[in-house]
Design a protein around this motif. Structure first.
Motif, PDB file in Angstrom:
ATOM      1  N   ALA A  69       0.820  -1.210   0.000  1.00 39.91           N
ATOM      2  CA  ALA A  69       0.000   0.000   0.000  1.00 39.91           C
ATOM      3  C   ALA A  69       0.855   1.262   0.000  1.00 39.91           C
ATOM      4  N   VAL A  70       1.989   1.229   0.692  1.00 46.52           N
ATOM      5  CA  VAL A  70       2.873   2.397   0.746  1.00 46.52           C
ATOM      6  C   VAL A  70       3.475   2.663  -0.628  1.00 46.52           C
ATOM      7  N   VAL A  71       3.927   1.620  -1.309  1.00 45.91           N
ATOM      8  CA  VAL A  71       4.483   1.776  -2.658  1.00 45.91           C
ATOM      9  C   VAL A  71       3.400   2.254  -3.628  1.00 45.91           C
ATOM     10  N   PHE A  72       2.183   1.713  -3.494  1.00 51.08           N
ATOM     11  CA  PHE A  72       1.061   2.153  -4.342  1.00 51.08           C
ATOM     12  C   PHE A  72       0.809   3.653  -4.144  1.00 51.08           C
ATOM     13  N   SER A  73       0.825   4.106  -2.903  1.00 52.21           N
ATOM     14  CA  SER A  73       0.596   5.526  -2.602  1.00 52.21           C
ATOM     15  C   SER A  73       1.697   6.392  -3.193  1.00 52.21           C
ATOM     16  N   ALA A  74       2.940   5.918  -3.082  1.00 50.74           N
ATOM     17  CA  ALA A  74       4.078   6.700  -3.563  1.00 50.74           C
ATOM     18  C   ALA A  74       4.147   6.764  -5.083  1.00 50.74           C
ATOM     19  N   LYS A  75       3.566   5.788  -5.776  1.00 51.05           N
ATOM     20  CA  LYS A  75       3.656   5.738  -7.232  1.00 51.05           C
ATOM     21  C   LYS A  75       2.337   6.110  -7.925  1.00 51.05           C
ATOM     22  N   LYS A  76       1.299   5.337  -7.650  1.00 50.20           N
ATOM     23  CA  LYS A  76       0.033   5.505  -8.372  1.00 50.20           C
ATOM     24  C   LYS A  76      -0.729   6.757  -7.919  1.00 50.20           C
ATOM     25  N   LEU A  77      -0.832   6.946  -6.596  1.00 51.48           N
ATOM     26  CA  LEU A  77      -1.535   8.140  -6.114  1.00 51.48           C
ATOM     27  C   LEU A  77      -0.777   9.405  -6.485  1.00 51.48           C
ATOM     28  N   LEU A  78       0.547   9.290  -6.541  1.00 50.53           N
ATOM     29  CA  LEU A  78       1.360  10.423  -6.983  1.00 50.53           C
ATOM     30  C   LEU A  78       0.967  10.853  -8.384  1.00 50.53           C
ATOM     31  N   ARG A  79       0.861   9.901  -9.294  1.00 47.63           N
ATOM     32  CA  ARG A  79       0.538  10.237 -10.685  1.00 47.63           C
ATOM     33  C   ARG A  79      -0.879  10.790 -10.806  1.00 47.63           C
ATOM     34  N   ALA A  80      -1.800  10.233 -10.025  1.00 40.92           N
ATOM     35  CA  ALA A  80      -3.170  10.766 -10.019  1.00 40.92           C
ATOM     36  C   ALA A  80      -3.179  12.206  -9.527  1.00 40.92           C
ATOM     37  N   GLY A  81      -2.372  12.490  -8.503  1.00 42.78           N
ATOM     38  CA  GLY A  81      -2.295  13.846  -7.971  1.00 42.78           C
ATOM     39  C   GLY A  81      -1.717  14.828  -8.968  1.00 42.78           C
ATOM     40  N   ILE A  82      -0.682  14.410  -9.689  1.00 43.74           N
ATOM     41  CA  ILE A  82      -0.075  15.276 -10.708  1.00 43.74           C
ATOM     42  C   ILE A  82      -1.066  15.559 -11.833  1.00 43.74           C
ATOM     43  N   ILE A  83      -1.797  14.531 -12.261  1.00 43.44           N
ATOM     44  CA  ILE A  83      -2.795  14.714 -13.326  1.00 43.44           C
ATOM     45  C   ILE A  83      -3.855  15.731 -12.901  1.00 43.44           C
ATOM     46  N   ILE A 256       8.233   6.341 -21.140  1.00 46.66           N
ATOM     47  CA  ILE A 256       7.412   7.520 -21.443  1.00 46.66           C
ATOM     48  C   ILE A 256       6.450   7.779 -20.283  1.00 46.66           C
ATOM     49  N   PRO A 257       6.534   8.949 -19.656  1.00 47.93           N
ATOM     50  CA  PRO A 257       5.623   9.268 -18.542  1.00 47.93           C
ATOM     51  C   PRO A 257       4.246   9.679 -19.076  1.00 47.93           C
ATOM     52  N   TRP A 258       3.389   8.710 -19.309  1.00 52.60           N
ATOM     53  CA  TRP A 258       2.093   8.989 -19.919  1.00 52.60           C
ATOM     54  C   TRP A 258       1.239   9.913 -19.065  1.00 52.60           C
ATOM     55  N   PHE A 259       1.462   9.905 -17.750  1.00 53.78           N
ATOM     56  CA  PHE A 259       0.658  10.776 -16.889  1.00 53.78           C
ATOM     57  C   PHE A 259       0.879  12.253 -17.223  1.00 53.78           C
ATOM     58  N   ALA A 260       2.024  12.586 -17.860  1.00 53.83           N
ATOM     59  CA  ALA A 260       2.272  13.972 -18.267  1.00 53.83           C
ATOM     60  C   ALA A 260       1.266  14.401 -19.335  1.00 53.83           C
ATOM     61  N   PHE A 261       0.914  13.485 -20.238  1.00 52.83           N
ATOM     62  CA  PHE A 261      -0.081  13.800 -21.264  1.00 52.83           C
ATOM     63  C   PHE A 261      -1.473  13.964 -20.641  1.00 52.83           C
ATOM     64  N   TRP A 262      -1.770  13.144 -19.630  1.00 50.09           N
ATOM     65  CA  TRP A 262      -3.056  13.291 -18.942  1.00 50.09           C
ATOM     66  C   TRP A 262      -3.115  14.624 -18.197  1.00 50.09           C
ATOM     67  N   PHE A 263      -1.992  15.028 -17.612  1.00 48.77           N
ATOM     68  CA  PHE A 263      -1.908  16.339 -16.962  1.00 48.77           C
ATOM     69  C   PHE A 263      -2.220  17.444 -17.968  1.00 48.77           C
ATOM     70  N   LEU A 264      -1.602  17.367 -19.144  1.00 53.16           N
ATOM     71  CA  LEU A 264      -1.842  18.363 -20.192  1.00 53.16           C
ATOM     72  C   LEU A 264      -3.291  18.321 -20.654  1.00 53.16           C
ATOM     73  N   LEU A 286      -8.540  17.076  -4.122  1.00 51.21           N
ATOM     74  CA  LEU A 286      -8.168  15.678  -4.317  1.00 51.21           C
ATOM     75  C   LEU A 286      -6.722  15.570  -4.789  1.00 51.21           C
ATOM     76  N   SER A 287      -6.316  16.479  -5.672  1.00 55.67           N
ATOM     77  CA  SER A 287      -4.931  16.501  -6.128  1.00 55.67           C
ATOM     78  C   SER A 287      -3.982  16.705  -4.960  1.00 55.67           C
ATOM     79  N   GLY A 288      -4.294  17.710  -4.144  1.00 61.29           N
ATOM     80  CA  GLY A 288      -3.454  17.992  -2.977  1.00 61.29           C
ATOM     81  C   GLY A 288      -3.403  16.825  -2.009  1.00 61.29           C
ATOM     82  N   PHE A 289      -4.553  16.180  -1.817  1.00 57.54           N
ATOM     83  CA  PHE A 289      -4.616  15.057  -0.869  1.00 57.54           C
ATOM     84  C   PHE A 289      -3.787  13.874  -1.368  1.00 57.54           C
TER      85      PHE A 289
END
Length: 340
Positions: A69-83, A256-264, A286-289
């Motif tokens: 769960a910690v790794v999931f938070s550090a990776k997946k939730l991070l990308r969701a927050g950036i988007i 390729i960091p695909w989440f960058a395209f989702w952010f855009l 939600l992004s901040g959280f």
């Protein structure tokens, strides 16, 4: 039947629940403390990583139950927050400062990234990834840029924490120092020019809000717009950096960091479609959280020994970049932004 139900529940508790509970506890405490210290403009991102590091011994002792769960938070939730962070940016606000603001922002980002990498790797003999993370945090948008780059580079957590530590220290220093120097008339800029100066050179969004708001509302508004241009430049940086590193190691597959395209995509959607204010506020929250949870999770994974061993040179690099931003940014604004 009872046994078959018990096993999935036990598996869920062991693989996900305890880890999320630990990350959530650190995150909620970070939000609570940030709300008590609003006058200091301390981002819960900063507090989250600090308390994550302090709680890292707990994670070490329970790693077999918490790691997933910690790794999931550090990776997946991070990308969701950036988007979702894209809801803080619109093309309309960027157009307000025109070509001048875009060109100056582009110059600052490219120059600081290039100089930071050269100084970090060639002069200070820093790890390449740490040099890029420190330079990216200084050049673009502080902790959020470090997090995005850390995810793109797939670097070890302690490297991201070192870089975050540097942008936190010098971002806070600039937030308090800039208004003092301006009030003493040591910075001969107009309110508009000062907005450009703050937006071009301070690290965190919270730093920009704090420094700009202390001077004037006009300064704060201009500073925020210019800062958002730097945030948007995160997208091309996330695409270029993996390619740059791949050229150094031809055998590695290009990531390729695909989440960058989702952010855009979120930025463009937010720019051309009128979402209800309540929706935008919710997505921003939600992004901040998610980002605070990611920072807390990164802090939990930190190896303090490695952090202390590598931190000195990284802070030296960040100090030099802060000096370049402070002095070079002033001359850029003084020479290329009209005195209005």
């Amino acid at each position: 039947m009872k046994q078959s139900l018990k096993n999935p529940i036990k598996s869920f508790l062991n693989e996900w629940f305890y880890g999320f509970a630990l990350v959530l506890l650190v995150s909620l405490f970070s939000f609570f403390l940030a709300s008590l210290l609003t006058q200091f403009f301390l981002s819960p991102l900063i507090i989250g990583v600090v308390f994550g590091i302090l709680a890292s011994p707990i994670f070490r002792k329970t790693q077999n139950k918490c790691e997933k769960a910690v790794v999931f938070s550090a990776k997946k939730l991070l990308r969701a927050g950036i988007i979702l962070y894209g809801f803080n940016v619109t093309l309309q606000s960027i157009a307000f400062v025109g070509f001048n603001g875009i060109l100056l922002s582009l110059f600052v980002v490219v120059f600081i990234l290039s100089v930071g990498y050269f100084l970090g790797v060639k002069i200070l003999k820093l790890d390449k990834e740490i040099a890029i993370l420190v330079s990216g945090g200084s050049a673009i948008c502080g902790a959020a840029a470090v997090l995005a780059l850390e995810s793109s580079l797939k670097s070890q957590p302690y490297k991201g924490i070192i870089a975050v530590g540097t942008v936190v220290v010098f971002g806070l220093l600039g937030m308090f120092l800039y208004p003092i120097l301006y009030s003493l008339d040591w910075i001969p800029l107009s309110l508009t020019q000062e907005g450009y100066y703050i937006g071009l050179t301070l690290h965190e969004l919270a730093n920009v809000v704090g420094a700009g708001g202390t001077i004037s509302q006009e300064t704060q508004e201009i500073a925020l717009i210019v800062k958002m241009i730097r945030v948007l430049l995160l997208v091309p940086v996330l695409l270029v950096i993996p390619y740059f590193l791949r050229k150094k190691k031809e055998s590695e597959k290009l990531h390729i960091p695909w989440f960058a395209f989702w952010f855009l995509a979120v930025v463009l959607t937010h720019s051309f479609f009128a979402f209800p204010d309540e929706w935008v506020s919710f997505f921003r929250f939600l992004s901040g959280f998610f980002l605070v949870m990611a920072m807390s999770a990164l802090g939990l994974q930190v190896d303090l020994k490695k952090f202390l061993e590598s931190g000195g040179k990284a802070f030296g690099l960040a100090f030099v970049l802060f000096g370049i931003l402070m002095v070079g940014g002033f001359f850029l604004v003084y020479c290329f932004v009209p005195f209005i």
